[in-house]
Design a protein around this motif. Structure first.
Motif, mmCIF file in Angstrom:
data_model
loop_
_atom_site.group_PDB
_atom_site.id
_atom_site.type_symbol
_atom_site.label_atom_id
_atom_site.label_comp_id
_atom_site.label_asym_id
_atom_site.label_seq_id
_atom_site.Cartn_x
_atom_site.Cartn_y
_atom_site.Cartn_z
ATOM 1 N N ARG A 101 0.586 -1.488 0.335
ATOM 2 C CA ARG A 101 0.115 0.037 -0.082
ATOM 3 C C ARG A 101 1.098 1.460 0.076
ATOM 4 O O ARG A 101 0.411 2.629 -0.302
ATOM 5 C CB ARG A 101 -0.294 0.129 1.313
ATOM 6 N N ALA A 163 -5.154 2.060 -15.605
ATOM 7 C CA ALA A 163 -6.178 1.707 -15.606
ATOM 8 C C ALA A 163 -6.320 2.141 -17.610
ATOM 9 O O ALA A 163 -5.246 0.825 -17.841
ATOM 10 C CB ALA A 163 -7.585 2.960 -15.279
ATOM 11 N N GLU A 199 -3.979 3.929 -3.684
ATOM 12 C CA GLU A 199 -4.312 2.628 -3.751
ATOM 13 C C GLU A 199 -5.015 2.400 -4.713
ATOM 14 O O GLU A 199 -6.102 3.508 -5.209
ATOM 15 C CB GLU A 199 -4.784 2.604 -2.469
ATOM 16 N N ASP A 200 -5.308 1.331 -5.178
ATOM 17 C CA ASP A 200 -6.421 0.267 -6.001
ATOM 18 C C ASP A 200 -5.585 0.584 -7.332
ATOM 19 O O ASP A 200 -6.846 0.131 -8.605
ATOM 20 C CB ASP A 200 -7.725 0.306 -5.789
ATOM 21 N N ASP A 201 -5.200 1.779 -7.810
ATOM 22 C CA ASP A 201 -4.895 1.699 -9.699
ATOM 23 C C ASP A 201 -4.263 0.611 -9.888
ATOM 24 O O ASP A 201 -3.614 -0.476 -9.252
ATOM 25 C CB ASP A 201 -3.813 3.343 -8.903
ATOM 26 N N GLU A 202 -4.687 0.358 -11.300
ATOM 27 C CA GLU A 202 -4.480 -0.548 -11.954
ATOM 28 C C GLU A 202 -3.081 -0.494 -12.977
ATOM 29 O O GLU A 202 -2.972 0.804 -13.207
ATOM 30 C CB GLU A 202 -5.735 -1.291 -12.582
ATOM 31 N N TYR A 204 -0.923 -1.538 -15.682
ATOM 32 C CA TYR A 204 -0.426 -2.587 -16.838
ATOM 33 C C TYR A 204 1.076 -1.611 -17.619
ATOM 34 O O TYR A 204 1.157 -1.224 -17.942
ATOM 35 C CB TYR A 204 -2.036 -2.600 -17.758
ATOM 36 N N GLU A 214 0.321 -7.409 -15.096
ATOM 37 C CA GLU A 214 -0.993 -6.225 -14.691
ATOM 38 C C GLU A 214 -1.117 -6.497 -13.636
ATOM 39 O O GLU A 214 -1.259 -7.894 -13.177
ATOM 40 C CB GLU A 214 -2.151 -6.135 -15.311
ATOM 41 N N ARG A 216 -2.148 -4.280 -8.634
ATOM 42 C CA ARG A 216 -2.860 -3.213 -8.649
ATOM 43 C C ARG A 216 -2.779 -2.748 -7.624
ATOM 44 O O ARG A 216 -1.984 -3.886 -6.521
ATOM 45 C CB ARG A 216 -4.329 -3.883 -8.172
ATOM 46 N N ALA A 219 -2.805 -3.673 -2.656
ATOM 47 C CA ALA A 219 -3.288 -5.846 -3.195
ATOM 48 C C ALA A 219 -3.072 -5.814 -1.578
ATOM 49 O O ALA A 219 -2.869 -7.306 -1.547
ATOM 50 C CB ALA A 219 -2.954 -6.140 -4.412
#
Length: 221
Positions: A101, A163, A199-202, A204, A214, A216, A219
């Motif tokens: 995190r 994203a 936090e929670d951004d993905e 790739y 990919e 996140r 997590a």
């Protein structure tokens, strides 16, 4: 040759596997990829042939849990633009491992792994995660390790997306001096950086013939 290190569902431990036509073919050789690379190209080729001809298990690539292709035993030199870091081995993970995190930016590119002789014997995607203070918290490697002969010295195009938005793209020469003859058994060149991440951004990352991954952010607690 294209290799991975995966968690064997039959034994639970990490095992080298040849990647062939969308399948992970478990190597009957007990050695990991670092040992096989250190043994030289002939040993590596023989191990690959055995994995393809007589795999101990076959797993669909998308269903395999990937670990870092190699586990460094010494500091990993990393260059990202003008910045240089030495990453402790305990901060090296696979791309299927959770991202902390505390990660607030990612620096992406590729890592070279030396073999029995000087130079880069193989390449793998690499991503260094840094915190709010710009300090490294994690180095992700993998999932695929591709031997240098597969690339034949060709450059690798690297693209980074957060994203669905592309945030950076460049080309990295696999003959770059840092990758070919830089310090360390494993060394990374990371030319691309992301904007600040939440936090929670993905994230790739695509690297042409070296594959893609990919992940996140955040997590892991």
């Amino acid at each position: 040759m294209r290799w991975v290190t995966y968690l064997s569902p039959s034994g639970g431990g990490e095992r080298a596997g040849a990647l062939d036509d969308g399948d992970v073919l478990g190597s009957p050789d007990h050695r990991g990829l670092a040992e096989l690379l250190a043994a030289g190209p002939q040993d590596l080729a023989r191990a690959h042939a055995r994995a393809v001809d007589t795999p101990i298990e076959i797993i669909v690539e998308l269903e395999a849990r990937m670990a870092a292709p190699v586990r460094p035993t010494a500091l990993v030199p990393v260059r990202a633009g003008e910045r240089l870091w030495e990453i402790p081995p305990e901060l090296v993970t696979g791309v299927d491992d959770p991202v902390l995190r505390t990660a607030r930016a990612a620096h992406a590119g590729l890592a070279a792994v030396a073999g029995a002789e000087d130079g880069a014997a193989a390449f793998t995607p690499a991503c260094l995660w840094t915190d709010d203070d710009g300090l490294p918290v994690q180095l992700s490697l993998g999932p695929v390790l591709t031997t240098a002969d597969e690339l034949a010295g060709a450059p690798v195009e690297v693209g980074v997306f957060v994203a669905d938005d592309e945030v950076a793209r460049t080309t990295v020469g696999t003959g770059d001096g840092w990758l070919v003859s830089g310090p360390g058994r494993v060394r990374a060149l990371l030319p691309l950086s992301t904007p600040p991440l939440a936090e929670d951004d993905e994230l790739y990352v695509e690297l042409g013939p070296l594959g893609e991954f990919e992940v996140r952010v955040g997590a892991q607690a």
